[in-house]
Every structure is written in structure tokens, then in C-alpha cells.
Design an enzyme around this catalytic site. Structure first.
Site: not given
Ligand code: NAD
Length: 289
Positions: A87, A162, A237
């Protein structure tokens, strides 16, 4: 398919695992997260992208997405598709799509709803922006990671869908919580409140499917001491992205702005961080007007 998967956190990890389990050749990269079952570790994001038919990203925000895209686009074979499921702001999604197109690549913005449970179960909903041919290429993968993929339009349309959806969600959760807190103070039983509203014109997903009152309606994070679920800081966010987008196109969104301000106070100044976004109900209950 040969897939590069970058960002293997709470969401990306199980999504990548589901793709590998379905027989795809998945090469993964993350700065810190462990490799999910069946995913082969790549040394860099560019290595994960090399030779891939589709590169999927699941990252925290637009700035990180742009940095990762700048690294992977030159490594991707011509005609491959970069599919971002994070997102992020609409402007970043469109900028990455333009860079990919200029390099002869397809690009999709394909944010999800369904949360960590949906990512694990393979039941996410994808809202997708980008060209038809790129959507057709990635569609079978959406079918593995999710149960529904809606092609919403051109680049940025997925992110637009979204943030509009989640703006409704945040506003509606606040309305549901403040109505419960009012009902409490008027001496109305919470179960009776649910029985009436869930079958009357005030019904909503937040009341009927994700009721913020413990012990009322179907099981929800309220029944688990408001452990997320969908954390308040993630709702914040999305509400901030919605307001940034609204400002960029001069849209008047007073309810979305109020919801953003309330979640910001809840997360930054109160005890909302780490709690489900439905914990707005005990917040309202504890306050006087
Ligand atoms: P998270 O923090 O668990 O995962 C993000 C990952 O990205 C981490 O493991 C981090 O190490 C990695 N990362 C960061 N910078 C990086 C880079 N330069 N290279 C490689 N890896 C890198 O977050 P999440 O909960 O998995 O969410 C991910 C996305 O999904 C976000 O944009 C969030 O808004 C969206 N989202 C999350 C949910 C939820 O319920 N968690 C629901 C819908 C959408």
C-alpha cells in the site's frame, strides 16, 4: 512461472510461500525477514529479479518501493512484469509504472485487502491498476495468493481503490465505536444495539462482521483484548495516504480528515499503537464529551 519476491514480512512471507507451494520457482529477497518455506534466498533484490517473468514487491512505503524498483527494473528481462502489492501513495505507484514502461516492462499496482490471515490462507482481494496485458500475465498468481482480483483501471487505480475503501473503513469504525459508547451512556444493552443496527440502516462491515464490542457479533479482535487484526498504526498509514491523495487533487474529504486526526492522536499520543483499530471503542468509552 519464475518469480522474484521482494519484501517477505508479515504479508509478503506467506504470499511468497503460497506461490512456491503451488509449484512456481520463487526467488526471494528481504533485508531482515527469514525465507519462507520453498523460497530460494537471493543475495540482492536485483538477483531475485534476474530472469523472472514476474517480480512482486510487498514493502512498507512508496519511498522504499521507488528505491527497490530502481534496483530491480534494470535486472528484469524485457517484457517481464513488476507487480507491487504494497500500500503506497498513488504518485509513487504511477512513477514506478512509468519507469518500468520506459524500460520495456509491464507494471501493476496491486494492493490487497484481507490482512495477514488472508495472506496465509491465500484469500486476499487484489485491486489492480495497469495495462491489460500485464494484468493477464499476473492473473494466475493473484488466483494463488487470493480469491479475487479486480482490474480497476490504469496505473494508480489499484492504490486509489485501496485508499478510498480504507477511508470508508476508518470513518465507519469510528462511527460504530462512538455510537456504541453513546448507547452505553444511554443505558442501552450492547447486544440489543447490535441486534437492531446489524439489521437496520446503520449496518456496516465494522458492525456486522468486525464488531468492536467484545462478546457481541461474530468473533473479532475485540474478543481477543484488541490484539490486531488490523493495527491502528496501519489504519493511520492508509488514512494519511488518503488525505495526501485528497490534497493532491483538491478533493474535499472532511470525514476522512477527521478519521486521520483521531487515529493519529490514538497512535501517537494515546495507547493505540499495537492495538487493533477497533480499540477506538474503549477509547471513546473512557472519555466524556
Ligand atoms: P512488514 O513490515 O511485516 O514487511 C515489510 C518487509 O519489507 C520487511 O520484512 C522488511 O524487512 C522488508 N523491506 C523493507 N525495505 C526493504 C528493502 N529495501 N529491500 C527488501 N526488503 C525490504 O509489513 P507487512 O505487514 O508485510 O506490510 C507490507 C505492505 O502491505 C505494506 O505496504 C502494508 O501497508 C500493506 N498491507 C498490510 C496489511 C497487514 O495487515 N499487515 C494489510 C494490507 C496491506
Amino acid at each position: 512461472m519464475k518469480i522474484g519476491f521482494i519484501g517477505l514480512g508479515n504479508m509478503g512471507g506467506p504470499m511468497a510461500a503460497n506461490l512456491a507451494r503451488a509449484g512456481n520457482d520463487v526467488s526471494g529477497f528481504d533485508l531482515t525477514a527469514p525465507m519462507p518455506d520453498g523460497v530460494i534466498r537471493a543475495a540482492t533484490a536485483a538477483d531475485a529479479a534476474r530472469g523472472a517473468d514476474v517480480v512482486i514487491t510487498m514493502l512498507p512505503n512508496g519511498a522504499i518501493l521507488k528505491a527497490v524498483a530502481a534496483e530491480v527494473i534494470p535486472a528484469m528481462p524485457a517484457g517481464a512484469v513488476l507487480c507491487d502489492c504494497s500500500t503506497v501513495d498513488v504518485a509513487s505507484a504511477r512513477a514506478v509504472a512509468a519507469d518500468a514502461a520506459a524500460a520495456g516492462m509491464g507494471a501493476l499496482d496491486a494492493p490487497v485487502s484481507g490482512g495477514i490471515g488472508g495472506a496465509q490462507a491465500g484469500t486476499l482481494t487484489f485491486m489492480v491498476g495497469g495495462p491489460d496485458d500485464a494484468f493477464a500475465t499476473v492473473k494466475p498468481l493473484f488466483g494463488i495468493m487470493g480469491q479475487k482480483a479486480v482490474h480497476c483501471g490504469d496505473a494508480g487505480a489499484g492504490q486509489a481503490a485501496k485508499i478510498c475503501n480504507n477511508m470508508i473503513l476508518g470513518v465507519t469504525m469510528i462511527a460504530t465505536c462512538e455510537a456504541f459508547a453513546l448507547a452505553d451512556k444511554l443505558g442501552l444493552d450492547r447486544q440489543k444495539m447490535f441486534d437492531v443496527v446489524s439489521t437496520s440502516s446503520g449496518y456496516s462491515w465494522t458492525m456486522n462482521a468486525y464488531c468492536p464490542a467484545p462478546g457481541v457479533g461474530p468473533k473479532s479482535p475485540a474478543d481477543n483484548d484488541y490484539k490486531p487484526g488490523f493495527a491502528s498504526e496501519l489504519m493511520l498509514k492508509d488514512l494519511m495516504l488518503a488525505q495526501d491523495a485528497a490534497e493532491s487533487v483538491a478533493a474535499d474529504t472532511p470525514m476522512g480528515r477527521t478519521a486521520r486526526d483521531l487515529y493519529r492522536t490514538f497512535v501517537e499520543d494515546e495507547d493505540g499503537r499495537g492495538k487493533d483499530f477497533s480499540a477506538m471503542l474503549p477509547r471513546f468509552s473512557a472519555r466524556n464529551g
